[in-house]
Write a protein that holds these residues in place. Sequence first.
Motif, short mmCIF file in Angstrom:
data_model
loop_
_atom_site.label_atom_id
_atom_site.label_comp_id
_atom_site.label_asym_id
_atom_site.label_seq_id
_atom_site.Cartn_x
_atom_site.Cartn_y
_atom_site.Cartn_z
N SER A 15 27.78 46.51 45.58
CA SER A 15 26.88 45.84 46.53
C SER A 15 27.13 44.33 46.58
O SER A 15 26.53 43.63 47.39
CB SER A 15 25.42 46.09 46.14
N VAL B 258 32.25 40.60 46.38
CA VAL B 258 33.61 41.15 46.20
C VAL B 258 33.58 42.66 46.42
O VAL B 258 34.38 43.21 47.19
CB VAL B 258 34.14 40.83 44.77
N SER C 284 23.97 47.88 39.08
CA SER C 284 22.81 47.93 38.19
C SER C 284 21.54 48.33 38.94
O SER C 284 20.65 48.95 38.37
CB SER C 284 22.62 46.60 37.46
N ASN C 285 21.45 47.97 40.23
CA ASN C 285 20.26 48.32 41.01
C ASN C 285 20.56 49.10 42.28
O ASN C 285 19.71 49.79 42.80
CB ASN C 285 19.49 47.05 41.40
N HIS C 286 21.79 48.89 42.82
CA HIS C 286 22.14 49.54 44.09
C HIS C 286 23.30 50.51 43.89
O HIS C 286 23.99 50.43 42.89
CB HIS C 286 22.57 48.49 45.13
N LYS D 246 30.39 40.05 31.56
CA LYS D 246 31.71 40.02 32.21
C LYS D 246 32.87 40.37 31.28
O LYS D 246 33.83 41.01 31.70
CB LYS D 246 31.94 38.64 32.86
N LEU E 95 35.13 33.15 47.37
CA LEU E 95 35.15 33.88 48.64
C LEU E 95 34.47 33.05 49.74
O LEU E 95 33.51 32.33 49.46
CB LEU E 95 34.40 35.22 48.51
N SER F 21 30.89 33.57 49.71
CA SER F 21 30.10 33.03 48.59
C SER F 21 29.95 31.52 48.66
O SER F 21 29.33 30.92 47.78
CB SER F 21 30.78 33.41 47.26
N1 LIG Z 1 32.17 35.73 44.78
C1 LIG Z 1 33.20 34.94 44.48
O1 LIG Z 1 33.51 33.97 45.21
C2 LIG Z 1 34.01 35.21 43.25
C3 LIG Z 1 35.20 34.48 43.04
C4 LIG Z 1 35.94 34.72 41.89
C5 LIG Z 1 35.52 35.66 40.98
N2 LIG Z 1 34.35 36.35 41.21
C6 LIG Z 1 33.92 37.32 40.21
O2 LIG Z 1 33.79 38.58 40.82
C7 LIG Z 1 32.73 39.31 40.19
C8 LIG Z 1 31.73 39.74 41.28
O3 LIG Z 1 31.23 38.58 41.90
P1 LIG Z 1 30.29 38.68 43.19
O4 LIG Z 1 30.16 37.30 43.73
O5 LIG Z 1 30.74 39.78 44.08
O6 LIG Z 1 28.90 39.08 42.50
P2 LIG Z 1 27.53 39.45 43.21
O7 LIG Z 1 27.61 39.27 44.67
O8 LIG Z 1 26.47 38.73 42.44
O9 LIG Z 1 27.38 41.02 42.90
C9 LIG Z 1 27.33 41.47 41.60
C10 LIG Z 1 27.48 42.98 41.60
O10 LIG Z 1 27.58 43.41 40.24
C11 LIG Z 1 26.57 44.35 39.94
N3 LIG Z 1 26.14 44.09 38.56
C12 LIG Z 1 25.68 42.94 38.02
N4 LIG Z 1 25.44 43.09 36.70
C13 LIG Z 1 25.75 44.38 36.41
C14 LIG Z 1 25.70 45.16 35.24
N5 LIG Z 1 25.29 44.64 34.05
N6 LIG Z 1 26.09 46.45 35.28
C15 LIG Z 1 26.51 47.00 36.46
N7 LIG Z 1 26.59 46.31 37.60
C16 LIG Z 1 26.20 45.01 37.59
C17 LIG Z 1 25.48 44.11 40.95
O11 LIG Z 1 24.80 45.33 41.12
P3 LIG Z 1 23.35 45.47 41.83
O12 LIG Z 1 23.41 44.79 43.16
O13 LIG Z 1 23.17 46.94 41.94
O14 LIG Z 1 22.39 44.80 40.89
C18 LIG Z 1 26.30 43.70 42.19
O15 LIG Z 1 26.78 44.88 42.86
C19 LIG Z 1 32.12 38.37 39.15
O16 LIG Z 1 32.68 38.63 37.90
C20 LIG Z 1 32.55 37.00 39.63
O17 LIG Z 1 32.66 36.06 38.59
C21 LIG Z 1 33.60 36.15 42.31
#
Ligand SMILES: NC(=O)c1ccc[n+]([C@@H]2O[C@H](COP(=O)([O-])OP(=O)(O)OC[C@H]3O[C@@H](n4cnc5c(N)ncnc54)[C@H](OP(=O)(O)O)[C@@H]3O)[C@@H](O)[C@H]2O)c1
Length: 203
Positions: free
Chosen positions: A9, A12, A31-33, A86, A157, A160
């Motif tokens: 959800s 990424v 964790s929630n979706h 992480k 992203l 983001s």
């Molecule tokens: N976004 C960026 O620009 C970017 C750039 C570089 C690296 N990253 C890395 O990519 C990863 C994802 O980033 P994002 O921005 O897509 O994050 P995000 O939008 O905050 O989404 C996080 C996702 O992870 C799930 N989640 C969180 N904690 C969890 C747990 N303990 N167990 C299972 N699922 C869990 C959440 O599930 P629910 O919604 O169900 O709670 C949600 O689907 C991170 O490690 C981040 O550091 C992101």
Amino acid sequence: MKIAVIGASGSVGKAVVELLEIEHEVIKLGSNHGDIKLDISNRKSIRTAFDKIGRVDAIINAAGTVAFKPFGEYTDEDWEVGLQSKLMGQIRLAEEGSNYLNDGGSITLTSGITADYPIRFGISAAVVGGAIEYFAKSAALEAPRGIRINVVSPTVLDESLAAYGDFFPGFLSIPGKEVAKFYKRSILGIENGHVFKCFAGNS
Ligand SMILES: NC(=O)c1ccc[n+]([C@@H]2O[C@H](COP(=O)([O-])OP(=O)(O)OC[C@H]3O[C@@H](n4cnc5c(N)ncnc54)[C@H](OP(=O)(O)O)[C@@H]3O)[C@@H](O)[C@H]2O)c1
């Protein structure tokens, strides 16, 4: 292919699911979706989730949090966030998930540009991202049954920028749909122990 996407959800994860759903069966976890809930910081929760899913051809993780603080202000609890979520979350997922992978399957984990190009308040993100890349390089060599393990390291992203853009002043960003292609390449290609760095131009 049957593919489990953890963090489906998120910014990424959503992009990855959108691309892979075109040609594959995608199970969404979070964790929630999602179709199935799990907490990657809890080994039993990972096993329970995969017991429900059964065998898969690929596991993609796009979940995992870290704390952002100035140097000297991290508490042990702040460090534990990144270490248990992480870092160990992804290691647990690879360890437990590999038992549910078909022969020749793959695991794709996520680090981030901050492991190569530091940002303010990003010490924990850099440490954890770097560690996950070294985990994959080494674990890929030992994984059984032709299982491959790779890491995707995205820059920030486009989607983001509203949330994290201030942490990345002047960095080039990337659309989620472009990052998603690296996950596709990781599961359909032959590379192993590889870190796909999605940040061309950010030198
Ligand atoms: N976004 C960026 O620009 C970017 C750039 C570089 C690296 N990253 C890395 O990519 C990863 C994802 O980033 P994002 O921005 O897509 O994050 P995000 O939008 O905050 O989404 C996080 C996702 O992870 C799930 N989640 C969180 N904690 C969890 C747990 N303990 N167990 C299972 N699922 C869990 C959440 O599930 P629910 O919604 O169900 O709670 C949600 O689907 C991170 O490690 C981040 O550091 C992101």
